[in-house]
Structures are given as C-alpha cells and as structure tokens.
Design a protein around this motif. Structure first.
Motif, short mmCIF file in Angstrom:
data_model
loop_
_atom_site.label_atom_id
_atom_site.label_comp_id
_atom_site.label_asym_id
_atom_site.label_seq_id
_atom_site.Cartn_x
_atom_site.Cartn_y
_atom_site.Cartn_z
N ILE A 90 0.90 -1.25 -0.09
CA ILE A 90 0.01 -0.16 -0.07
C ILE A 90 0.75 1.45 -0.01
N CYS A 91 1.82 1.24 0.77
CA CYS A 91 2.81 2.51 1.00
C CYS A 91 3.41 2.76 -0.42
N ALA A 92 4.03 1.66 -1.10
CA ALA A 92 4.24 1.48 -2.74
C ALA A 92 3.49 2.28 -3.42
N LEU A 93 2.10 1.93 -3.41
CA LEU A 93 1.16 2.48 -4.39
C LEU A 93 0.80 3.86 -4.18
N VAL A 94 1.03 4.18 -2.79
CA VAL A 94 0.55 5.54 -2.43
C VAL A 94 1.86 6.52 -2.72
N ILE A 95 3.07 6.18 -2.93
CA ILE A 95 4.32 6.92 -3.12
C ILE A 95 4.09 6.78 -4.76
N SER A 97 1.65 6.95 -6.71
CA SER A 97 0.54 7.83 -7.00
C SER A 97 0.89 9.35 -6.89
N LEU A 98 1.69 9.49 -5.63
CA LEU A 98 2.12 11.09 -5.43
C LEU A 98 3.29 11.35 -6.50
N ILE A 99 4.05 10.36 -6.83
CA ILE A 99 4.92 10.82 -7.86
C ILE A 99 4.44 11.04 -9.34
N THR A 100 3.39 10.29 -9.65
CA THR A 100 2.88 10.52 -11.07
C THR A 100 2.09 11.74 -11.03
N SER A 101 1.08 11.93 -9.77
CA SER A 101 0.51 13.12 -10.02
C SER A 101 1.38 14.41 -9.61
N ALA A 102 2.40 14.41 -9.12
CA ALA A 102 3.63 15.60 -9.32
C ALA A 102 4.11 15.67 -10.38
N ALA A 103 4.07 14.79 -11.27
CA ALA A 103 5.07 14.86 -12.55
C ALA A 103 3.73 15.48 -13.64
N GLN A 104 2.50 15.09 -13.26
CA GLN A 104 1.52 15.77 -14.11
C GLN A 104 1.23 17.06 -13.88
N HIS A 105 1.31 17.55 -12.57
CA HIS A 105 1.03 19.10 -12.51
C HIS A 105 2.07 19.93 -12.89
N ARG A 106 3.16 19.40 -13.23
CA ARG A 106 4.24 20.37 -13.79
C ARG A 106 4.04 20.99 -15.06
#
Length: 106
Positions: A90-95, A97-106
C-alpha cells in the motif's frame, strides 16, 4: 600460446625439517593370565516408570498444549508477515501515485 606451462618453484617455501629416524624396538610378548572367572552382572536397583491413567492423561494434555502454543505462535508470525507485506504494498502504491501526480502538475 596454447601449450600450458607448469610453473616451477625455484626454492621451497615453508620450514624444512629433517626426517626423523625411527629405531626399532624389541617386541616382548607377555603371556596372558589364566581365564578370569565369569561373573553374573547385577542390575542396579532403580525405579521403573509406571504410567498410571492419570499420568497418561497429563502427558497427552501437556503434549496437546505444546502443539497448540507452537501453532499459535507460528500462525501469528505468518499473520505478521502478511500484514507487513500488505502495508508495504500500500505504501508503494501511495508513493507511486504521489510521484505520478506531481509529474502531471508540472
């Protein structure tokens, strides 16, 4: 090139000791004494284990208790490993998700 060369050792390594001289000794045969009288071995007086119905029930109950305790410990260890693996996933999925969402907001 294709012929192997055997290495030569110019001087031996390690300590060199001279061989020891073994001198022969005289062999003296002794005549054995006459046959010893046969003795009957005596058994030591020790108590024998007698299983009464009560002691058999106690042994069976103790064995069952040991099996149940060991089983409970092993099951709890397996459950702890499973919970740890699930939480790491679960921690790996959350991390991720955070990395992909941070990359899309740039």
């Amino acid at each position: 090139m294709f012929k192997p060369k055997v290495p030569t050792m110019p001087q031996p390594t390690g300590l060199i000791t001279r061989p020891t001289v073994v001198e022969p000794t005289a062999v003296v045969q002794h005549t054995p004494p006459g046959p010893a009288p046969l003795t009957v071995p005596t058994t030591a007086a020790r108590p024998t284990v007698q299983l009464t119905p009560g002691s058999v029930v106690a042994l069976v109950g103790g064995g069952a208790a040991v099996v149940l305790v060991v089983g409970a410990v092993l099951v709890s260890m397996l459950l702890a490993v499973a919970i740890t693996g699930a939480s790491v996933a679960i921690c790996a999925l959350v991390i991720r998700s955070l990395i992909t969402s941070a990359a899309q907001h740039r």
